[in-house]
Every structure is written in C-alpha cells, then in structure tokens.
Design a protein around this motif. Structure first.
Motif, short mmCIF file in Angstrom:
data_model
loop_
_atom_site.label_atom_id
_atom_site.label_comp_id
_atom_site.label_asym_id
_atom_site.label_seq_id
_atom_site.Cartn_x
_atom_site.Cartn_y
_atom_site.Cartn_z
N SER A 155 -7.70 -0.15 0.36
CA SER A 155 -7.14 -1.28 1.10
C SER A 155 -7.95 -2.55 0.90
O SER A 155 -7.58 -3.62 1.39
N GLU A 181 -4.54 3.30 9.96
CA GLU A 181 -3.90 1.99 9.80
C GLU A 181 -4.03 1.50 8.36
O GLU A 181 -3.07 1.00 7.76
N CYS A 183 -4.50 3.37 5.69
CA CYS A 183 -3.71 4.24 4.81
C CYS A 183 -2.23 3.91 4.89
O CYS A 183 -1.53 3.91 3.87
N ASP A 184 -1.73 3.60 6.10
CA ASP A 184 -0.33 3.21 6.24
C ASP A 184 -0.03 1.95 5.44
O ASP A 184 1.00 1.84 4.77
N TYR A 185 -0.95 1.00 5.50
CA TYR A 185 -0.79 -0.25 4.75
C TYR A 185 -0.77 0.00 3.25
O TYR A 185 0.06 -0.55 2.52
N VAL A 187 0.13 2.64 1.61
CA VAL A 187 1.37 3.29 1.16
C VAL A 187 2.59 2.41 1.41
O VAL A 187 3.40 2.17 0.51
N ASN A 188 2.72 1.89 2.64
CA ASN A 188 3.98 1.23 3.03
C ASN A 188 4.09 -0.21 2.57
O ASN A 188 5.20 -0.70 2.34
N THR A 189 2.96 -0.91 2.44
CA THR A 189 2.99 -2.30 1.99
C THR A 189 2.64 -2.45 0.52
O THR A 189 3.32 -3.16 -0.22
N GLY A 191 2.53 0.05 -1.72
CA GLY A 191 3.37 0.88 -2.57
C GLY A 191 2.68 2.03 -3.27
O GLY A 191 3.25 2.64 -4.18
N ASP A 193 1.54 5.84 -3.88
CA ASP A 193 2.29 7.07 -3.64
C ASP A 193 1.71 7.87 -2.48
O ASP A 193 2.43 8.60 -1.79
N CYS A 195 -2.11 8.05 0.31
CA CYS A 195 -3.44 7.53 0.65
C CYS A 195 -4.14 8.54 1.54
O CYS A 195 -3.58 9.03 2.53
#
Length: 331
Positions: A155, A181, A183-185, A187-189, A191, A193, A195
């Motif tokens: 991140s 938080e 790891c979500d960023y 993957v979701n922001t 892109g 595959d 984290c």
C-alpha cells in the motif's frame, strides 16, 4: 517572506528515531546570485531511505551531515529567478530537503506541469517512488503476462505502483501489507489479485493460498519474515528486485531462513538504487505521468501539515503508520 524555517539533523539516532534527533531553525531568506533561482517549497517527501542516511554506517551514499538541512525531495514554485531557463511561477521538483525555501543554479531542478497532474504526485507516483517501482519492475523483474508477482509494503508509495504495473502487464499481483484496511485498499482500489495481512498471524499460510502457482517475481521493500515467506514460495528462475529492508532500519538483525531457495530455485536477486539509473528517468517518468493523467495509475497520500510535523511523520512512516505516500505540506 523575509524568513523561512528548516529542520536540521541535530543528533544521530541510537535505535529508533526520536524527535530530539531534529532541530527546527528560522533563517533569513537569502539573496540569489547570477544564474540562481529561489524556490518556495510546497511539499516535502518523506521516505524510508532517510533513516539510513541519518546513520554514520557505511552505505551507498554519504551520511546526512549533522546541523545541516535534512535531505529530501521537494516540489514547489519559483518565486525569484536570475536564470533564463526558469521563470517566476514555474513549478519545479528538486532536492531542497526539509526546508520551506531552496536556492539552486537550476542544474538539479526539473520543471513539472501541475495542470494535469497534481503537484504532490511528482514526489510519489510520478517521482522517485514511482521511478523506483518502474525501474525495479521493468528492468529487474521483467515479469511476463501470467506470472505471479509478490510485492511487500504493497500500500506504500513504491509497492502500490509496482502492483498496478504488474496488472497492466497481465501478471497476477499479490501484495503484503499491514492491517485489513490497507489490504482492502490494495485489492479493491489498486486492483491487486490478493493482499496478505502480515499482522494477521498466518503470513506463510495466507501467502501460500494466494500464490497457488508459486512466485515468479518478488519486489521486496521490507526484508525479514516477509521476504522469507516470499522466498519460500519461489519458482525456478524467480527474480527478486531488492529495493528496501525497512525491517532492519533501526539496526535489527534480519536473518533469512529460506536462503537455500536462492540456490535451489536459481533465483536472481539484485539490489538497486534508482538514483544510479538517471538515464532511465525520462522514459519512466513519461510513462508514469501518462498513466496517472489517464487514471490508469491510482495513488494515495498521507499529508502532515506544516514543516514542524516532519519529524513525527517520519517516525510514523518508519513504523508503518502512513497510508500511501508520506508528504509534508508546507504551503
């Protein structure tokens, strides 16, 4: 403005960096001579390499001198010029350090366009961190479509760009970061595959699950247990771009239990310092700038307000408290 502030290195850290290692000073704004420009810095970049420079230990660069302005990348605006190549109002990137003001003969200044790309991005995705990611990915990892790339500190300012470059290349990008938080960023922001949250306590198992076909390339920013886990997943002829060893920046030992994998899997490992490859910067920065301008490269910033906050912000960065690129806003 008649005076400006700067921060100098007052003492060398013993172990972790503490605020008392720095000193804030107020000085008179200097007059500029022939060929010189005066720059009002808007943003200062804080980066992990600064911890190494604060030490007297032998390294790839000379130690930061005591009682001198702390080293650091900056972006700002020319407010006075005796140099025909620079006009008042030009936005420039330089290395003026922890200081509100900088004087230069123009040799190490780079004009930047803040109309399409935010000025701060020239210290991150379109600056030294972005170039670090671009060089390590393209010149060292040389990952092919379909290969699996693992990125530690995913991140952060460098790792976030590496993973996005990997996805643009058609690779499987697997990040490692600290906390749900982040790891979500990733993957979701960004892109990626997958984290792995190394703080969740199952680093090796989670990494194995996220890399079912093994690991072909590692972009390493951390070292220690994180690097060890990735090494344990390598395929034959994997490549490692060794960018940072932040796990050992305070002098801790960072042993490798899986060092045998370097031989077993014929791994190519190369450490690199991006400022030693300035010939590649025009190409890399042009590509990165295009990706940011077209929205294909995302970035996030943590911004401390005011030069006086720089010491605490650096201490936080070294402990992983930042989220994305760590900056100090000075104007």
């Amino acid at each position: 403005m008649n005076t400006y502030q700067r921060i100098v290195l007052a003492s060398r850290p013993r172990g972790e960096v503490v605020p008392e290692n720095f000193r804030l000073e107020t000085l008179e704004v200097p007059a500029i001579g022939d060929g010189q420009v005066l720059v009002r810095n808007h943003y200062l970049s804080l980066d992990p390499y600064m911890r190494g420079r604060m030490s007297e230990a032998k390294s790839y660069a000379a130690p930061q001198p005591l009682n001198e302005t702390m080293i650091g990348g900056t972006v700002g605006e020319v407010i006075a010029s005796n140099n025909p190549k620079f006009a008042v109002g030009d936005c420039v990137a330089g290395m003026f350090g922890w200081s509100e003001i900088g004087v230069s003969d123009g040799a190490l200044l780079r004009k930047v366009d803040a109309k399409v790309i935010p000025l701060s991005a020239y210290l991150g995705a379109v600056g030294m961190p972005g170039m670090t990611a671009w060089y390590g990915f393209n010149q060292i990892l040389q990952a092919k479509p379909g290969e699996t790339v693992v990125v530690s500190s995913a991140s952060g300012a460098v790792g976030s760009v590496v993973g996005q470059l990997a996805k643009l290349k058609g690779c499987r990008a697997v990040g490692i970061a600290g906390g749900g938080e982040k790891c979500d960023y990733v993957v979701n922001t960004l892109g990626f595959d997958a984290c792995i949250d190394y703080k969740a306590g199952n680093l090796e198992g989670d990494l194995a699950a996220a890399t079912p076909d093994g690991v072909d390339a590692i972009f390493e920013n951390v070292g220690g247990a994180v690097f060890d886990a990735a090494l344990g997943r390598t395929n034959a002829f994997a490549r490692v771009a060794l960018c940072g060893m932040i796990a050992g920046y305070n002098g801790e030992d960072i042993p490798l239990r899986n060092a045998r994998m370097l031989l077993t899997n014929r791994v190519s490992l190369r450490g690199f310092i991006v400022t030693e490859h300035l010939d590649m910067w025009p190409q890399g920065l042009a590509e990165l700038g295009g990706l940011v301008a077209t929205g294909k490269l995302q970035f996030r910033e943590s911004v401390a307000d005011g030069l006086a906050q720089a010491p605490d912000a650096l201490i936080g960065l070294l402990k992983g408290k930042n989220f994305g690129k760590q900056l100090v806003k000075m104007i």
